[in-house]
Write an enzyme that holds these catalytic residues in place. Structure first.
Site, PDB file in Angstrom:
ATOM      1  N   GLU A 159       0.812  -1.219   0.000  1.00 26.74           N
ATOM      2  CA  GLU A 159       0.000   0.000   0.000  1.00 26.74           C
ATOM      3  C   GLU A 159       0.849   1.274   0.000  1.00 26.74           C
ATOM      4  O   GLU A 159       0.424   2.309  -0.519  1.00 26.74           O
ATOM      5  CB  GLU A 159      -0.939  -0.002   1.208  1.00 26.74           C
ATOM      6  CG  GLU A 159      -2.045  -1.036   1.126  1.00 26.74           C
ATOM      7  CD  GLU A 159      -2.971  -0.816  -0.066  1.00 26.74           C
ATOM      8  OE1 GLU A 159      -3.262   0.352  -0.381  1.00 26.74           O
ATOM      9  OE2 GLU A 159      -3.389  -1.811  -0.682  1.00 26.74           O
ATOM     10  N   GLN A 187      22.701  -1.418  -6.272  1.00 28.45           N
ATOM     11  CA  GLN A 187      22.529  -0.800  -4.955  1.00 28.45           C
ATOM     12  C   GLN A 187      22.589  -1.805  -3.816  1.00 28.45           C
ATOM     13  O   GLN A 187      22.388  -1.447  -2.659  1.00 28.45           O
ATOM     14  CB  GLN A 187      21.231  -0.006  -4.898  1.00 28.45           C
ATOM     15  CG  GLN A 187      19.959  -0.818  -4.947  1.00 28.45           C
ATOM     16  CD  GLN A 187      18.737   0.064  -5.121  1.00 28.45           C
ATOM     17  OE1 GLN A 187      18.536   0.657  -6.200  1.00 28.45           O
ATOM     18  NE2 GLN A 187      17.916   0.175  -4.096  1.00 28.45           N
ATOM     19  N   GLU A 192       9.129   8.994   1.616  1.00 26.05           N
ATOM     20  CA  GLU A 192       9.980   9.586   2.650  1.00 26.05           C
ATOM     21  C   GLU A 192      10.563   8.545   3.596  1.00 26.05           C
ATOM     22  O   GLU A 192      11.454   8.880   4.381  1.00 26.05           O
ATOM     23  CB  GLU A 192       9.184  10.619   3.455  1.00 26.05           C
ATOM     24  CG  GLU A 192       8.882  11.888   2.682  1.00 26.05           C
ATOM     25  CD  GLU A 192       8.186  12.930   3.542  1.00 26.05           C
ATOM     26  OE1 GLU A 192       7.733  12.583   4.664  1.00 26.05           O
ATOM     27  OE2 GLU A 192       8.085  14.092   3.107  1.00 26.05           O
ATOM     28  N   ASP A 224      12.587   6.184   2.986  1.00 20.98           N
ATOM     29  CA  ASP A 224      14.019   6.176   2.670  1.00 20.98           C
ATOM     30  C   ASP A 224      14.470   7.634   2.571  1.00 20.98           C
ATOM     31  O   ASP A 224      14.734   8.153   1.480  1.00 20.98           O
ATOM     32  CB  ASP A 224      14.264   5.424   1.367  1.00 20.98           C
ATOM     33  CG  ASP A 224      13.841   3.968   1.462  1.00 20.98           C
ATOM     34  OD1 ASP A 224      14.515   3.199   2.164  1.00 20.98           O
ATOM     35  OD2 ASP A 224      12.815   3.611   0.857  1.00 20.98           O
ATOM     36  N   HIS A 242       3.666   1.758  -1.676  1.00 18.40           N
ATOM     37  CA  HIS A 242       3.979   2.042  -3.080  1.00 18.40           C
ATOM     38  C   HIS A 242       2.757   2.603  -3.804  1.00 18.40           C
ATOM     39  O   HIS A 242       2.862   3.545  -4.601  1.00 18.40           O
ATOM     40  CB  HIS A 242       4.420   0.763  -3.795  1.00 18.40           C
ATOM     41  CG  HIS A 242       5.703   0.173  -3.307  1.00 18.40           C
ATOM     42  ND1 HIS A 242       5.751  -1.002  -2.616  1.00 18.40           N
ATOM     43  CD2 HIS A 242       6.980   0.593  -3.414  1.00 18.40           C
ATOM     44  CE1 HIS A 242       6.999  -1.292  -2.322  1.00 18.40           C
ATOM     45  NE2 HIS A 242       7.774  -0.332  -2.793  1.00 18.40           N
ATOM     46  N   SER A 246       7.001  -1.820   4.366  1.00 20.60           N
ATOM     47  CA  SER A 246       8.235  -2.151   3.657  1.00 20.60           C
ATOM     48  C   SER A 246       8.106  -3.548   3.067  1.00 20.60           C
ATOM     49  O   SER A 246       7.504  -4.434   3.679  1.00 20.60           O
ATOM     50  CB  SER A 246       9.432  -2.112   4.613  1.00 20.60           C
ATOM     51  OG  SER A 246      10.589  -2.656   4.006  1.00 20.60           O
ATOM     52  N   SER A 247       8.696  -3.731   1.891  1.00 20.78           N
ATOM     53  CA  SER A 247       8.700  -5.056   1.276  1.00 20.78           C
ATOM     54  C   SER A 247       9.443  -6.065   2.131  1.00 20.78           C
ATOM     55  O   SER A 247       9.182  -7.273   2.058  1.00 20.78           O
ATOM     56  CB  SER A 247       9.343  -4.976  -0.116  1.00 20.78           C
ATOM     57  OG  SER A 247       8.648  -4.072  -0.943  1.00 20.78           O
TER      58      SER A 247
END
Length: 288
Positions: free
Chosen positions: A40, A66, A154, A156, A42, A191-192
Protein backbone atom coordinates in the site's frame (compact mmCIF):
# COMPACT_ATOMS: atom_id res chain seq x y z
CA UNK A 1 -9.56 -8.91 -10.07
CA UNK A 2 -9.48 -5.36 -11.38
CA UNK A 3 -11.29 -4.56 -14.61
CA UNK A 4 -8.48 -2.11 -15.42
CA UNK A 5 -5.56 -3.46 -17.47
CA UNK A 6 -2.02 -2.16 -17.05
CA UNK A 7 0.23 -2.91 -20.02
CA UNK A 8 3.80 -3.98 -19.22
CA UNK A 9 6.82 -3.21 -21.38
CA UNK A 10 10.29 -4.69 -20.93
CA UNK A 11 12.53 -2.69 -23.26
CA UNK A 12 13.65 0.91 -23.43
CA UNK A 13 12.43 1.16 -27.03
CA UNK A 14 8.90 0.15 -26.00
CA UNK A 15 8.95 2.55 -23.07
CA UNK A 16 10.06 5.49 -25.15
CA UNK A 17 7.42 4.76 -27.78
CA UNK A 18 4.65 4.86 -25.15
CA UNK A 19 5.94 8.01 -23.46
CA UNK A 20 6.37 9.72 -26.85
CA UNK A 21 2.69 9.05 -27.58
CA UNK A 22 1.70 10.75 -24.31
CA UNK A 23 3.99 13.68 -24.98
CA UNK A 24 2.60 14.09 -28.51
CA UNK A 25 -0.81 14.62 -26.90
CA UNK A 26 0.63 17.18 -24.48
CA UNK A 27 0.04 14.93 -21.45
CA UNK A 28 2.01 15.44 -18.25
CA UNK A 29 3.91 12.30 -17.16
CA UNK A 30 4.35 11.10 -13.58
CA UNK A 31 6.78 8.36 -12.61
CA UNK A 32 7.15 6.05 -9.60
CA UNK A 33 10.34 3.94 -9.59
CA UNK A 34 10.08 0.75 -7.47
CA UNK A 35 11.81 -2.55 -6.91
CA UNK A 36 8.49 -4.37 -6.92
CA UNK A 37 6.96 -6.46 -4.12
CA UNK A 38 4.42 -3.65 -4.05
CA UNK A 39 2.39 -2.79 -0.96
CA UNK A 40 0.00 0.00 0.00
CA UNK A 41 2.91 2.36 0.55
CA UNK A 42 3.98 2.04 -3.08
CA UNK A 43 0.40 2.42 -4.26
CA UNK A 44 0.09 5.66 -2.30
CA UNK A 45 3.01 6.97 -4.37
CA UNK A 46 1.16 6.06 -7.55
CA UNK A 47 -1.88 7.95 -6.27
CA UNK A 48 0.30 10.97 -5.47
CA UNK A 49 1.76 10.87 -8.98
CA UNK A 50 -1.79 10.70 -10.38
CA UNK A 51 -2.64 13.92 -8.55
CA UNK A 52 0.25 15.60 -10.33
CA UNK A 53 0.15 14.14 -13.84
CA UNK A 54 -2.23 12.88 -16.52
CA UNK A 55 -0.23 9.69 -17.11
CA UNK A 56 1.50 7.53 -14.49
CA UNK A 57 4.34 5.16 -15.25
CA UNK A 58 5.67 2.70 -12.66
CA UNK A 59 8.95 0.83 -13.01
CA UNK A 60 9.61 -2.54 -11.36
CA UNK A 61 13.33 -3.30 -11.32
CA UNK A 62 15.39 -4.97 -8.60
CA UNK A 63 18.58 -2.99 -9.09
CA UNK A 64 21.75 -5.03 -8.47
CA UNK A 65 24.06 -2.00 -8.24
CA UNK A 66 22.53 -0.80 -4.95
CA UNK A 67 23.02 -4.09 -3.12
CA UNK A 68 26.29 -4.67 -1.31
CA UNK A 69 28.09 -7.94 -0.63
CA UNK A 70 26.04 -10.15 1.69
CA UNK A 71 22.81 -8.19 1.19
CA UNK A 72 19.54 -9.75 0.04
CA UNK A 73 19.60 -9.20 -3.74
CA UNK A 74 19.06 -12.87 -4.58
CA UNK A 75 16.21 -13.34 -2.12
CA UNK A 76 14.57 -9.95 -2.60
CA UNK A 77 10.91 -10.72 -3.45
CA UNK A 78 10.08 -10.68 -7.14
CA UNK A 79 6.32 -10.70 -7.72
CA UNK A 80 5.74 -8.99 -11.06
CA UNK A 81 2.36 -10.55 -11.88
CA UNK A 82 1.00 -9.60 -8.46
CA UNK A 83 2.55 -6.13 -8.75
CA UNK A 84 0.83 -5.48 -12.08
CA UNK A 85 -2.51 -6.56 -10.61
CA UNK A 86 -2.04 -4.09 -7.75
CA UNK A 87 -1.12 -1.34 -10.20
CA UNK A 88 -4.37 -2.06 -12.05
CA UNK A 89 -6.27 -1.38 -8.83
CA UNK A 90 -4.89 2.18 -8.76
CA UNK A 91 -5.19 2.65 -12.53
CA UNK A 92 -1.52 3.12 -13.38
CA UNK A 93 -1.02 3.63 -17.11
CA UNK A 94 2.10 1.57 -17.74
CA UNK A 95 4.51 -0.78 -15.98
CA UNK A 96 8.15 -0.82 -17.10
CA UNK A 97 9.89 -4.02 -16.02
CA UNK A 98 13.29 -4.24 -17.71
CA UNK A 99 15.68 -7.15 -17.34
CA UNK A 100 19.09 -6.52 -15.77
CA UNK A 101 20.63 -6.90 -19.25
CA UNK A 102 18.37 -4.15 -20.58
CA UNK A 103 19.51 -1.71 -17.91
CA UNK A 104 23.16 -2.79 -17.81
CA UNK A 105 24.03 -4.34 -21.19
CA UNK A 106 27.39 -6.02 -21.86
CA UNK A 107 30.20 -3.49 -21.64
CA UNK A 108 28.33 -1.14 -19.33
CA UNK A 109 31.04 0.72 -17.40
CA UNK A 110 29.66 4.03 -16.09
CA UNK A 111 29.35 4.83 -12.39
CA UNK A 112 27.97 7.82 -10.48
CA UNK A 113 29.92 9.34 -7.59
CA UNK A 114 27.76 11.02 -4.95
CA UNK A 115 28.46 13.44 -2.12
CA UNK A 116 26.40 15.83 0.00
CA UNK A 117 23.60 13.94 1.78
CA UNK A 118 25.00 10.65 0.46
CA UNK A 119 27.99 10.91 2.83
CA UNK A 120 26.23 11.71 6.10
CA UNK A 121 27.52 8.73 8.13
CA UNK A 122 24.05 7.16 8.22
CA UNK A 123 23.04 4.55 5.62
CA UNK A 124 26.28 5.21 3.77
CA UNK A 125 28.34 4.07 6.78
CA UNK A 126 26.70 0.65 6.77
CA UNK A 127 26.08 0.36 3.02
CA UNK A 128 29.03 2.24 1.47
CA UNK A 129 28.21 1.48 -2.18
CA UNK A 130 24.44 1.82 -1.86
CA UNK A 131 23.86 5.42 -2.89
CA UNK A 132 26.16 5.32 -5.88
CA UNK A 133 24.06 2.39 -7.13
CA UNK A 134 20.83 4.22 -6.36
CA UNK A 135 22.03 7.37 -8.11
CA UNK A 136 23.07 5.38 -11.19
CA UNK A 137 19.77 3.57 -11.64
CA UNK A 138 17.63 6.62 -10.81
CA UNK A 139 19.55 8.80 -13.27
CA UNK A 140 18.99 6.15 -15.94
CA UNK A 141 15.31 5.70 -15.12
CA UNK A 142 14.55 9.41 -15.02
CA UNK A 143 16.23 9.80 -18.39
CA UNK A 144 14.39 6.81 -19.83
CA UNK A 145 10.99 7.88 -18.47
CA UNK A 146 11.29 11.48 -19.69
CA UNK A 147 8.87 12.35 -16.89
CA UNK A 148 7.70 15.68 -15.52
CA UNK A 149 7.47 14.52 -11.91
CA UNK A 150 8.84 11.51 -10.02
CA UNK A 151 7.52 10.46 -6.61
CA UNK A 152 9.62 8.78 -3.91
CA UNK A 153 8.66 7.73 -0.40
CA UNK A 154 9.98 9.59 2.65
CA UNK A 155 10.65 6.29 4.45
CA UNK A 156 14.02 6.18 2.67
CA UNK A 157 14.71 9.75 3.73
CA UNK A 158 18.44 9.92 3.06
CA UNK A 159 17.82 8.37 -0.35
CA UNK A 160 15.19 11.01 -1.09
CA UNK A 161 17.67 13.80 -0.34
CA UNK A 162 20.33 12.10 -2.48
CA UNK A 163 17.91 11.89 -5.41
CA UNK A 164 16.84 15.52 -5.03
CA UNK A 165 20.50 16.56 -5.10
CA UNK A 166 21.15 14.29 -8.11
CA UNK A 167 18.30 15.87 -10.07
CA UNK A 168 19.47 19.41 -9.24
CA UNK A 169 23.13 18.77 -9.95
CA UNK A 170 22.55 16.99 -13.28
CA UNK A 171 19.81 19.38 -14.44
CA UNK A 172 17.31 16.55 -14.83
CA UNK A 173 13.91 17.79 -15.95
CA UNK A 174 11.86 15.82 -13.43
CA UNK A 175 10.49 17.46 -10.30
CA UNK A 176 11.33 15.17 -7.37
CA UNK A 177 8.50 14.83 -4.85
CA UNK A 178 8.67 13.14 -1.45
CA UNK A 179 5.49 11.45 -0.23
CA UNK A 180 4.71 10.62 3.41
CA UNK A 181 5.49 7.17 4.81
CA UNK A 182 2.48 4.88 4.89
CA UNK A 183 2.21 2.85 8.10
CA UNK A 184 0.49 -0.19 9.48
CA UNK A 185 -2.14 0.41 12.18
CA UNK A 186 0.50 -0.03 14.90
CA UNK A 187 2.90 2.48 13.34
CA UNK A 188 5.32 0.15 11.56
CA UNK A 189 6.49 1.69 8.30
CA UNK A 190 5.33 -0.39 5.35
CA UNK A 191 8.23 -2.15 3.66
CA UNK A 192 8.70 -5.06 1.28
CA UNK A 193 11.16 -6.50 3.79
CA UNK A 194 8.53 -6.76 6.56
CA UNK A 195 7.62 -10.20 5.20
CA UNK A 196 10.91 -11.46 6.63
CA UNK A 197 9.79 -10.75 10.23
CA UNK A 198 8.70 -13.66 12.40
CA UNK A 199 5.41 -13.31 14.30
CA UNK A 200 7.25 -12.29 17.48
CA UNK A 201 9.51 -9.87 15.62
CA UNK A 202 6.47 -8.34 13.95
CA UNK A 203 4.99 -7.70 17.41
CA UNK A 204 8.17 -5.93 18.53
CA UNK A 205 8.91 -4.05 15.30
CA UNK A 206 6.72 -0.94 15.98
CA UNK A 207 8.96 -0.09 18.96
CA UNK A 208 11.34 1.69 16.57
CA UNK A 209 8.63 4.08 15.39
CA UNK A 210 7.30 4.61 18.91
CA UNK A 211 10.77 5.52 20.16
CA UNK A 212 11.29 8.00 17.33
CA UNK A 213 7.85 9.53 17.87
CA UNK A 214 8.41 9.99 21.59
CA UNK A 215 11.88 11.42 21.02
CA UNK A 216 10.52 13.89 18.45
CA UNK A 217 7.85 15.07 20.90
CA UNK A 218 10.37 15.56 23.70
CA UNK A 219 12.82 17.46 21.48
CA UNK A 220 9.99 19.68 20.23
CA UNK A 221 9.14 20.37 23.88
CA UNK A 222 12.69 21.62 24.45
CA UNK A 223 14.44 18.66 26.08
CA UNK A 224 18.17 18.27 25.26
CA UNK A 225 18.70 16.35 22.02
CA UNK A 226 21.63 14.26 23.24
CA UNK A 227 19.80 13.09 26.36
CA UNK A 228 16.59 12.30 24.50
CA UNK A 229 18.30 10.33 21.73
CA UNK A 230 20.39 8.40 24.25
CA UNK A 231 17.22 7.25 26.02
CA UNK A 232 15.60 6.36 22.70
CA UNK A 233 18.56 4.13 21.83
CA UNK A 234 18.30 2.41 25.21
CA UNK A 235 14.58 1.83 24.71
CA UNK A 236 15.06 0.29 21.26
CA UNK A 237 18.04 -1.85 22.29
CA UNK A 238 16.14 -3.18 25.32
CA UNK A 239 13.59 -4.74 22.95
CA UNK A 240 16.25 -6.77 21.16
CA UNK A 241 17.13 -4.49 18.24
CA UNK A 242 20.75 -4.19 17.11
CA UNK A 243 21.01 -0.48 16.34
CA UNK A 244 22.95 0.81 13.34
CA UNK A 245 22.02 4.42 14.09
CA UNK A 246 19.35 6.44 15.84
CA UNK A 247 20.14 10.10 15.34
CA UNK A 248 18.84 13.65 15.08
CA UNK A 249 19.97 15.43 11.91
CA UNK A 250 19.28 18.62 9.99
CA UNK A 251 16.29 17.79 7.81
CA UNK A 252 17.73 19.37 4.66
CA UNK A 253 21.46 18.63 4.87
CA UNK A 254 21.65 15.67 7.31
CA UNK A 255 24.32 17.55 9.26
CA UNK A 256 24.49 16.72 12.95
CA UNK A 257 22.50 18.98 15.25
CA UNK A 258 23.08 19.69 18.94
CA UNK A 259 20.24 22.12 19.75
CA UNK A 260 16.58 22.42 18.86
CA UNK A 261 17.15 25.64 16.94
CA UNK A 262 20.00 24.35 14.75
CA UNK A 263 17.45 24.02 11.96
CA UNK A 264 14.57 21.77 10.93
CA UNK A 265 15.26 18.36 12.47
CA UNK A 266 14.63 14.84 11.25
CA UNK A 267 15.10 11.79 13.46
CA UNK A 268 16.42 8.80 11.56
CA UNK A 269 16.83 5.22 12.71
CA UNK A 270 18.02 1.90 11.34
CA UNK A 271 18.19 -1.29 13.36
CA UNK A 272 18.16 -5.05 12.86
CA UNK A 273 15.51 -7.22 14.42
CA UNK A 274 16.53 -10.81 13.91
CA UNK A 275 17.54 -11.11 10.26
CA UNK A 276 15.52 -8.08 9.14
CA UNK A 277 16.86 -4.55 8.94
CA UNK A 278 14.24 -1.86 9.55
CA UNK A 279 14.57 1.85 8.82
CA UNK A 280 12.32 4.74 9.78
CA UNK A 281 12.35 8.49 10.29
CA UNK A 282 10.13 11.23 11.65
CA UNK A 283 10.14 15.02 11.59
CA UNK A 284 10.49 17.09 14.75
CA UNK A 285 7.63 19.53 14.59
CA UNK A 286 8.44 23.23 14.76
CA UNK A 287 7.67 25.05 17.99
CA UNK A 288 4.34 26.84 17.91
Amino acid sequence: MSAFFVPTVHTLAELRERVAQWRARGERVGFVPTMGALHEGHLSLVEEARRRARRVLVSVFVNPTQFGAGEDFDRYPRTLADDVEKLANVAADLCYAPAVEEMYPPGFSTTVAVGGPAVADLEDHFRPTHFSGVALVVAKLLNQADCDVAVFGEKDYQQLLVIKRLARDLDLRAEIVGAPTLREADGLAMSSRNIYLTAEERRIAPVLHRALTEAARRIADGEPIGHVMGEAREQVAAEGFLIDYLEARHAETLARVARRHDGPIRLLGAAKLGATRLIDNIAVESAQ
